[in-house]
Design a protein around this motif. Sequence first.
Motif, PDB file in Angstrom:
ATOM      1  N   VAL A  24       1.750  -4.493  -7.032  1.00  0.00           N
ATOM      2  CA  VAL A  24       1.543  -4.223  -5.605  1.00  0.00           C
ATOM      3  C   VAL A  24       0.509  -5.161  -4.989  1.00  0.00           C
ATOM      4  CG1 VAL A  24       1.053  -2.365  -3.951  1.00  0.00           C
ATOM      5  CG2 VAL A  24       1.938  -1.791  -6.182  1.00  0.00           C
ATOM      6  N   THR A  77      -1.533   3.964  -2.941  1.00  0.00           N
ATOM      7  CA  THR A  77      -1.672   3.262  -1.665  1.00  0.00           C
ATOM      8  C   THR A  77      -2.474   4.109  -0.667  1.00  0.00           C
ATOM      9  OG1 THR A  77       0.543   4.070  -1.122  1.00  0.00           O
ATOM     10  CG2 THR A  77       0.375   1.782  -1.787  1.00  0.00           C
ATOM     11  N   THR A  78      -3.238   3.404   0.142  1.00  0.00           N
ATOM     12  CA  THR A  78      -4.020   4.055   1.194  1.00  0.00           C
ATOM     13  C   THR A  78      -3.239   3.869   2.482  1.00  0.00           C
ATOM     14  OG1 THR A  78      -6.054   3.600   0.041  1.00  0.00           O
ATOM     15  CG2 THR A  78      -6.236   3.988   2.406  1.00  0.00           C
ATOM     16  N   ASN A  79      -2.838   4.986   3.088  1.00  0.00           N
ATOM     17  CA  ASN A  79      -1.872   4.882   4.189  1.00  0.00           C
ATOM     18  C   ASN A  79      -2.466   5.190   5.556  1.00  0.00           C
ATOM     19  OD1 ASN A  79      -0.132   6.561   1.710  1.00  0.00           O
ATOM     20  ND2 ASN A  79       0.390   4.462   2.261  1.00  0.00           N
ATOM     21  N   SER A 118       3.041   1.723   7.124  1.00  0.00           N
ATOM     22  CA  SER A 118       2.646   3.101   6.832  1.00  0.00           C
ATOM     23  C   SER A 118       3.632   4.074   7.493  1.00  0.00           C
ATOM     24  CB  SER A 118       1.191   3.341   7.240  1.00  0.00           C
ATOM     25  OG  SER A 118       0.780   4.613   6.762  1.00  0.00           O
ATOM     26  N   GLU A 122       2.236   2.197  14.023  1.00  0.00           N
ATOM     27  CA  GLU A 122       2.062   0.841  14.562  1.00  0.00           C
ATOM     28  C   GLU A 122       3.367   0.373  15.215  1.00  0.00           C
ATOM     29  OE1 GLU A 122      -0.418  -2.185  12.253  1.00  0.00           O
ATOM     30  OE2 GLU A 122       1.630  -2.727  11.707  1.00  0.00           O
ATOM     31  N   ILE A 149       5.656  -0.603   1.167  1.00  0.00           N
ATOM     32  CA  ILE A 149       6.037  -0.429  -0.245  1.00  0.00           C
ATOM     33  C   ILE A 149       6.160   1.050  -0.620  1.00  0.00           C
ATOM     34  CG2 ILE A 149       3.694  -0.402  -1.205  1.00  0.00           C
ATOM     35  CD1 ILE A 149       4.871  -2.209  -3.452  1.00  0.00           C
ATOM     36  N   VAL A 153       5.663   7.178   2.832  1.00  0.00           N
ATOM     37  CA  VAL A 153       5.346   6.941   4.250  1.00  0.00           C
ATOM     38  C   VAL A 153       6.594   6.514   5.026  1.00  0.00           C
ATOM     39  CG1 VAL A 153       2.884   6.484   4.000  1.00  0.00           C
ATOM     40  CG2 VAL A 153       4.482   4.570   3.819  1.00  0.00           C
ATOM     41  N   LEU A 207       5.181  -6.759  -0.247  1.00  0.00           N
ATOM     42  CA  LEU A 207       4.640  -8.046   0.216  1.00  0.00           C
ATOM     43  C   LEU A 207       4.397  -9.013  -0.936  1.00  0.00           C
ATOM     44  CD1 LEU A 207       2.131  -6.674   2.880  1.00  0.00           C
ATOM     45  CD2 LEU A 207       4.088  -8.156   3.356  1.00  0.00           C
ATOM     46  N   MET A 208       4.382  -8.498  -2.160  1.00  0.00           N
ATOM     47  CA  MET A 208       4.180  -9.363  -3.335  1.00  0.00           C
ATOM     48  C   MET A 208       5.471 -10.088  -3.735  1.00  0.00           C
ATOM     49  SD  MET A 208       1.095  -9.023  -4.560  1.00  0.00           S
ATOM     50  CE  MET A 208       1.084  -9.143  -6.341  1.00  0.00           C
ATOM     51  N   ARG A 224      -1.563  -5.558   9.247  1.00  0.00           N
ATOM     52  CA  ARG A 224      -2.939  -5.123   9.483  1.00  0.00           C
ATOM     53  C   ARG A 224      -3.389  -4.111   8.434  1.00  0.00           C
ATOM     54  NH1 ARG A 224      -3.583  -3.393  15.497  1.00  0.00           N
ATOM     55  NH2 ARG A 224      -2.307  -1.663  14.784  1.00  0.00           N
ATOM     56  N   VAL A 226      -4.018  -4.272   5.278  1.00  0.00           N
ATOM     57  CA  VAL A 226      -3.453  -4.268   3.919  1.00  0.00           C
ATOM     58  C   VAL A 226      -3.948  -5.490   3.144  1.00  0.00           C
ATOM     59  CG1 VAL A 226      -1.264  -5.399   4.606  1.00  0.00           C
ATOM     60  CG2 VAL A 226      -1.356  -4.026   2.536  1.00  0.00           C
TER      61      VAL A 226
HETATM   62  C1  LIG Z   1      -4.039   1.254   5.490  1.00  0.00           C
HETATM   63  S1  LIG Z   1      -2.307   1.198   5.752  1.00  0.00           S
HETATM   64  C2  LIG Z   1      -2.199   0.221   7.219  1.00  0.00           C
HETATM   65  C3  LIG Z   1      -1.110   0.684   8.145  1.00  0.00           C
HETATM   66  C4  LIG Z   1      -1.020  -0.062   9.480  1.00  0.00           C
HETATM   67  N1  LIG Z   1      -0.678  -1.448   9.281  1.00  0.00           N
HETATM   68  C5  LIG Z   1      -2.298   0.067  10.261  1.00  0.00           C
HETATM   69  O1  LIG Z   1      -3.068  -0.895  10.346  1.00  0.00           O
HETATM   70  O2  LIG Z   1      -2.556   1.129  10.810  1.00  0.00           O
HETATM   71  C6  LIG Z   1      -1.804   0.033   4.461  1.00  0.00           C
HETATM   72  C7  LIG Z   1      -0.329   0.121   4.101  1.00  0.00           C
HETATM   73  O3  LIG Z   1      -0.003  -0.993   3.278  1.00  0.00           O
HETATM   74  C8  LIG Z   1       0.975  -0.590   2.356  1.00  0.00           C
HETATM   75  N2  LIG Z   1       1.002  -1.555   1.222  1.00  0.00           N
HETATM   76  C9  LIG Z   1       0.085  -1.715   0.239  1.00  0.00           C
HETATM   77  N3  LIG Z   1       0.453  -2.677  -0.609  1.00  0.00           N
HETATM   78  C10 LIG Z   1       1.643  -3.151  -0.156  1.00  0.00           C
HETATM   79  C11 LIG Z   1       2.541  -4.157  -0.599  1.00  0.00           C
HETATM   80  N4  LIG Z   1       2.286  -4.874  -1.707  1.00  0.00           N
HETATM   81  N5  LIG Z   1       3.667  -4.366   0.106  1.00  0.00           N
HETATM   82  C12 LIG Z   1       3.943  -3.639   1.219  1.00  0.00           C
HETATM   83  N6  LIG Z   1       3.139  -2.680   1.701  1.00  0.00           N
HETATM   84  C13 LIG Z   1       1.986  -2.431   1.024  1.00  0.00           C
HETATM   85  C14 LIG Z   1       0.543   0.814   1.962  1.00  0.00           C
HETATM   86  O4  LIG Z   1       1.593   1.566   1.408  1.00  0.00           O
HETATM   87  C15 LIG Z   1       0.030   1.358   3.299  1.00  0.00           C
HETATM   88  O5  LIG Z   1       1.019   2.112   3.961  1.00  0.00           O
END
Ligand SMILES: C[S@@+](CC[C@H](N)C(=O)[O-])C[C@H]1O[C@@H](n2cnc3c(N)ncnc32)[C@H](O)[C@@H]1O
Length: 278
Positions: A24, A77-79, A118, A122, A149, A153, A207-208, A224, A226
């Motif tokens: 991830v 994950t932090t959502n 998430s 957004e 991912i 969510v 995203l990886m 944003r 992440v």
């Molecule tokens: C803190 S939330 C941000 C949500 C929104 N973009 C915002 O700023 O309000 C981070 C999100 O990134 C996602 N995430 C983490 N690693 C990821 C990855 N490798 N690929 C896609 N999404 C990922 C998590 O599941 C989570 O829903």
Amino acid sequence: MLESPLHLSDRHFGMIAKLIEGQVGIKLPAGKRLMLEGRLHKRVRALNYGGLNEYVETLFEAGQLDDELTHLIDVVTTNKTDFFREPSHFTFMREVAVPELLKPRGRGDLKIWSAACSTGMEAYSTAMVLDDMTRTGSRFQFRILGTDISTAVLRLAKTAIYTRDTLEPVPPAFIKRYFLSAKDRASDEVRIVPELRRRTNFMRMNLMDSKYPVDRDVDIIFCRNVLIYFERETQRKVVEQLCAHLRPGGYLMVGHSESMVHSVVPGLKQVQPTIFRV
Ligand SMILES: C[S@@+](CC[C@H](N)C(=O)[O-])C[C@H]1O[C@@H](n2cnc3c(N)ncnc32)[C@H](O)[C@@H]1O
């Protein structure tokens, strides 16, 4: 000393941290151990394991990981998200980005991508602003893609049902126009109107991954809150890959604590501390 069922041994924590960073991109430094243990308890109980270490051992046995990885990703994950989080990006989109993008075309179709979306707030905040613009004179159509991912969510994003307390940052006129109240008056749930849901699609995407199954003429990408969880090299790869999906002149918005992207990918044209243009 006996292992506690409630705690991860160093070795088991290390195994999970390595797995998550590899799959991830999210770093799990030692300081995150308590958080991980806390979040894993529920899953471990639901699966009837004797403890956290037993769960991790089983995870790495042949054939187990594929099934469990989706849940594990949901757990780590932090959502956190909000409607109109970091509102200056939405003001910029309305006042600068969309007019700039439409200038050479007169009218047209805008494609917006909320990468790491998430629960969809957004994406739907973007939809509200764009729809509002089309009602007040701008001539364009739009489509929004949300990717994340975490399947948990994405399920919420697709249903587009939220509790009323999440509406605090939404302008009252938008609440009236873009949210439906539940028929049951006692319910505190609201739902995004079908007109906006129809223009918004969600899919799972990491995203990886080395390739993103997304169009290469996107107008605005929100990525944003992440990138902050990734190592510098991963940040560079992800941002470069995202930019390859923008049309010339397209915008990338990152979180307000992610302006370091500028030093990680030096070729980026910085319009504002957290807004870039290709
Ligand atoms: C803190 S939330 C941000 C949500 C929104 N973009 C915002 O700023 O309000 C981070 C999100 O990134 C996602 N995430 C983490 N690693 C990821 C990855 N490798 N690929 C896609 N999404 C990922 C998590 O599941 C989570 O829903």
